[in-house]
Design an enzyme around this catalytic site. Structure first.
Site: not given
Length: 166
Positions: A101, A124, A132-133, A160
């Site tokens: 953040y 979002n 945003c993850h 990912e």
């Protein structure tokens, strides 16, 4: 009246609802509960044959199969100037990488706005598409996703191949 239509698709993280308005992707909901809270279903038309909805479903399927690293969809992220600046920065985080953040706050020139970055993430309406993850705590720990749903964040980051503390 605006033309708002939706469809849904089953994914490894559960059912996802996709909403478009005026041929722009306007919302992605993870789960029926979020969809029902975020939309008034009677104001939407269910149309799984819509070409944009089909394209979005295909790209989400490719993403969950590990075949797609970024999305190519026309989006309409509705929010404040600050929120849009955060979402733009989130869109630049590469597949498989994370940022804190604090990193996002520094990138947009608002180094003291760490909590506001979290609130922009929460606001979002295009999760996964605007990733945003990929925003985690400075210590690499998972922090709130869509409020308290860090299990979803964990699954997406694992998919990912991102590094984080679970």
């Amino acid at each position: 009246m605006n033309s708002r239509i939706y469809s849904r698709t089953e994914t490894p993280i559960g059912e996802i609802y996709i909403v478009i308005e005026e041929q722009l992707l306007s919302a992605v909901y993870i789960g029926e509960e979020d969809f029902l809270v975020g939309e008034e279903e009677f104001q939407l038309k269910f149309d799984p044959s819509n070409p944009l909805l089909k394209k979005c479903k295909l790209q989400l399927d490719e993403y969950f199969k590990g075949e797609r690293k970024e999305f190519n969809l026309p989006v309409d992220p509705q929010g404040t100037i600050f929120q849009r600046s955060v979402w733009k920065e989130l869109s630049l985080i590469p597949f498989g990488e994370t940022r804190s953040y604090q990193d996002i706050a520094l990138k947009i020139g608002k180094e003291k706005a760490v909590r506001a970055i979290g609130q922009a993430n929460k606001a979002n309406r295009l999760p996964i598409i605007i990733p945003c993850h990929r925003v985690i705590g400075k210590n690499k720990s998972l922090t709130g996703y869509a409020g308290t749903r860090t299990d979803i964040k964990e699954k997406l980051l694992f998919l990912e191949g991102a590094r984080f503390k679970s």
